[in-house]
Motif scaffolding. Structure first.
Motif, PDB file in Angstrom:
ATOM      1  N   LEU A 351      -1.409 -16.750 105.980  1.00  0.00           N
ATOM      2  CA  LEU A 351      -1.673 -16.040 104.729  1.00  0.00           C
ATOM      3  C   LEU A 351      -2.738 -14.946 104.892  1.00  0.00           C
ATOM      4  CD1 LEU A 351      -1.003 -15.829 101.725  1.00  0.00           C
ATOM      5  CD2 LEU A 351      -2.751 -17.573 101.273  1.00  0.00           C
ATOM      6  N   SER A 352      -3.826 -15.256 105.588  1.00  0.00           N
ATOM      7  CA  SER A 352      -4.894 -14.254 105.740  1.00  0.00           C
ATOM      8  C   SER A 352      -4.395 -13.040 106.528  1.00  0.00           C
ATOM      9  CB  SER A 352      -6.119 -14.863 106.415  1.00  0.00           C
ATOM     10  OG  SER A 352      -5.750 -15.430 107.646  1.00  0.00           O
ATOM     11  N   LYS A 383       5.423 -18.957 100.306  1.00  0.00           N
ATOM     12  CA  LYS A 383       5.246 -19.323  98.900  1.00  0.00           C
ATOM     13  C   LYS A 383       3.879 -18.849  98.379  1.00  0.00           C
ATOM     14  CE  LYS A 383       5.567 -23.472  96.082  1.00  0.00           C
ATOM     15  NZ  LYS A 383       5.404 -24.909  96.132  1.00  0.00           N
ATOM     16  N   ALA A 384       2.854 -19.096  99.177  1.00  0.00           N
ATOM     17  CA  ALA A 384       1.498 -18.694  98.767  1.00  0.00           C
ATOM     18  C   ALA A 384       1.397 -17.168  98.677  1.00  0.00           C
ATOM     19  CB  ALA A 384       0.471 -19.237  99.758  1.00  0.00           C
ATOM     20  N   ALA A 385       2.017 -16.477  99.627  1.00  0.00           N
ATOM     21  CA  ALA A 385       1.971 -15.006  99.623  1.00  0.00           C
ATOM     22  C   ALA A 385       2.715 -14.466  98.396  1.00  0.00           C
ATOM     23  CB  ALA A 385       2.591 -14.464 100.910  1.00  0.00           C
ATOM     24  N   GLU A 386       3.844 -15.075  98.088  1.00  0.00           N
ATOM     25  CA  GLU A 386       4.621 -14.612  96.924  1.00  0.00           C
ATOM     26  C   GLU A 386       3.869 -14.880  95.625  1.00  0.00           C
ATOM     27  OE1 GLU A 386       8.508 -16.315  97.423  1.00  0.00           O
ATOM     28  OE2 GLU A 386       8.949 -15.024  99.139  1.00  0.00           O
ATOM     29  N   ALA A 387       3.147 -16.006  95.598  1.00  0.00           N
ATOM     30  CA  ALA A 387       2.357 -16.326  94.391  1.00  0.00           C
ATOM     31  C   ALA A 387       1.277 -15.267  94.161  1.00  0.00           C
ATOM     32  CB  ALA A 387       1.727 -17.708  94.541  1.00  0.00           C
ATOM     33  N   GLU A 388       0.808 -14.640  95.225  1.00  0.00           N
ATOM     34  CA  GLU A 388      -0.212 -13.580  95.103  1.00  0.00           C
ATOM     35  C   GLU A 388       0.409 -12.207  94.928  1.00  0.00           C
ATOM     36  OE1 GLU A 388      -2.952 -13.444  98.373  1.00  0.00           O
ATOM     37  OE2 GLU A 388      -3.373 -15.578  98.244  1.00  0.00           O
ATOM     38  N   ILE A 393       3.917  -6.020  97.230  1.00  0.00           N
ATOM     39  CA  ILE A 393       3.156  -4.910  97.855  1.00  0.00           C
ATOM     40  C   ILE A 393       3.919  -4.406  99.081  1.00  0.00           C
ATOM     41  CG2 ILE A 393       1.027  -4.332  99.110  1.00  0.00           C
ATOM     42  CD1 ILE A 393      -0.396  -6.417  97.284  1.00  0.00           C
ATOM     43  N   PHE A 394       4.365  -5.348  99.900  1.00  0.00           N
ATOM     44  CA  PHE A 394       5.076  -4.942 101.120  1.00  0.00           C
ATOM     45  C   PHE A 394       6.376  -4.218 100.784  1.00  0.00           C
ATOM     46  CE2 PHE A 394       2.665  -8.594 103.140  1.00  0.00           C
ATOM     47  CZ  PHE A 394       1.883  -7.780 103.936  1.00  0.00           C
TER      48      PHE A 394
END
Ligand code: SF4
Length: 467
Positions: A351-352, A383-388, A393-394
């Motif tokens: 994620l980072s 999932k975590a990236a999509e939640a943010e 953005i990409f």
């Protein structure tokens, strides 16, 4: 006498010394995937053996998984066959498998720590070179071959020679735009791709201590690229907070008891090492590889070196690398045109890493003609990236948002370089043919640098974009 973490973990898992002088070592966690297990399982079946500790064996699907459409059956019959075998073997031997429908599938070295399977003080084995990754939480973790996978499945033990121990101290603080990947590539550039042969690496010093667990995972992941057998960071509060609440980490009072044990396995003050290497973290710049191994790198502001500047034994590889890459000695690495940009892999698919790349992606659009892929390291990372909203953005910037897998780190799935394409890649290997084209060229760099190259179309100093 003060002891190192390697001493303590090794002794705690040593069963006996074998006639060969190797140690018979108990393996606390065995991680498996579809590529290095079919023959091992077949050997167990032929011998009528069971898996010795199924409760300490966990599987996933990663290397061959397509990242565009994951509907079954896969379009590639070989990938489908390998998935079928992995699913069948896991079922036959009663082993948990993080399959595509589990919500927990991903690259084996991403899901181990993410699920809390990887814990301090453990011995870990997996049939993949980058198993060193798991050392980031304070484990001693070895990449093994197929016959050793068979041994661990059948006995939960490995015959291992105890490596020497080198402490690598990274002093100071990293500057903005400089990441764990730059530290790894700097270490490998300084010590060489064979510098770690016969050693385990203990990463220490203020810059390492300040790193998040995900940054430490990147550092330990690359240990193998420097020739080391494994790499670890001493368990500390960062490790404990990272593990708290993860599904397979101890819970409640058991977690507190585990922390007491985890603290006890850290290297003690005054312990001695076979060797100590020191780096000034504040002097590290964004790094880019120019050659055909991860040690052939320069800072983004530097020029590609001449073979004559290298020690005599390395000059033939320098010449081979320049000829293969089509580069001239003295040419600046900055400005090198790219064709493909890849953010992902067990080195930089967390994620980072995606956040760092998204920070840069916000500043522009993928340059015309560039194929740019963002591949999360696991379903949970996705999932975590999509939640943010990172995927948005990409996508708005023209990157392709893919599903979890090893993807373009190696050419075992549909994501491959074509012909002589040059790829800015956040993966770990730039060997000839690694990304699926025998003539394809790989430039290793941090995820932020990959995103910078994607939007400018050429190797760029990400610090100029982040300013
Ligand atoms: S991402 Fe690359 S290095 Fe990591 S496990 Fe997959 S193929 Fe191996």
């Amino acid at each position: 006498m003060a002891r190192t973490s390697l001493d303590k973990v090794w002794e705690a898992h040593a069963i006996r010394t074998l006639p060969s002088g190797q140690t018979q070592l108990l393996i606390g966690l065995h991680l498996i995937h579809e590529v290095t297990t079919p023959q091992a399982f077949q050997m167990l079946k032929d011998l009528g053996l069971k898996v010795r500790m199924p409760e300490r064996t966990f599987g996933t699907l990663d290397h061959i998984i397509p990242t565009l459409s994951q509907g079954r059956p896969f379009a590639d019959p070989m990938a489908e066959e390998m998935a079928v075998q992995m699913i069948r073997n896991s079922k036959d031997f009663g082993l948990p498998l993080f399959d595509l429908d589990s919500g927990r599938q991903g690259i084996v070295h991403v899901i181990g720590p993410e699920l809390g399977l990887t814990q301090p003080g453990m011995t870990i084995a997996c049939g993949d070179s980058h198993t060193s990754t798991h050392g980031a939480v304070g484990a001693i973790a070895f990449g093994i071959g197929t016959s050793q996978v068979r041994d661990v499945l059948a006995t939960q033990c490995l015959a291992m020679a105890r490596p020497k121990l080198r402490q690598i101290r990274v002093e100071g603080a990293l500057a903005k735009g400089v990441y764990a990947k730059d530290v790894s590539l700097t270490i490998i550039g300084k010590l060489g791709v064979k510098g770690g042969v016969g050693y385990a690496y203990e990463y220490a010093g203020p810059a390492i201590e300040r790193m998040t667990m995900e940054e430490r995972l990147t550092i330990c992941n690359m240990s193998i690229e420097g020739g080391a057998r494994c790499g670890y960071v001493n368990p500390d509060q960062t490790s404990f907070e990272y593990l708290r609440g993860r599904p397979y980490a101890p819970q409640g009072a058991a977690f507190d008891r585990a922390v007491t044990w985890w603290k006890s396995v850290a290297t003690e003050a005054g312990a001695s090492f076979d060797d100590v290497a020191r780096l000034d973290g504040s002097a590290i710049e964004p790094v880019v590889t120019w050659g055909i191994n991860p040690g052939q790198s320069v800072s983004v502001s530097q020029r590609i070196p001449s073979p004559e500047s290298a020690p005599e034994p390395e000059r033939p590889t320098y010449r081979e690398a320049l000829a293969f890459m089509g580069f001239e000695a003295g040419q600046p690495i900055k400005g090198t045109r790219i064709d493909v940009a890849f953010v992902g892999s067990c080195t930089n698919g967390r994620l980072s890493d995606l956040r760092a790349a998204a920070e840069v992606a916000k500043k522009g659009k993928v340059a015309k003609g560039i194929r740019a892929l963002i591949v999360p390291g696991s379903q949970q990372v996705a999932k975590a990236a999509e939640a943010e909203g990172l995927h948005e953005i990409f996508q708005a910037a023209g990157f392709q948002w893919r599903k979890a897998g090893c993807s373009m780190c190696l050419g075992m799935n549909d994501d491959k370089l074509q012909g002589r394409e040059i790829c800015a890649s956040s993966s770990n290997r730039n060997f000839i043919g690694r990304q699926g084209s025998p003539t394809g060229r790989t430039l290793l760099m941090s995820p932020a640098m990959v995103a910078a190259a994607a939007i400018t179309g050429a190797v760029t100093d990400v610090r100029e974009i982040l300013r």
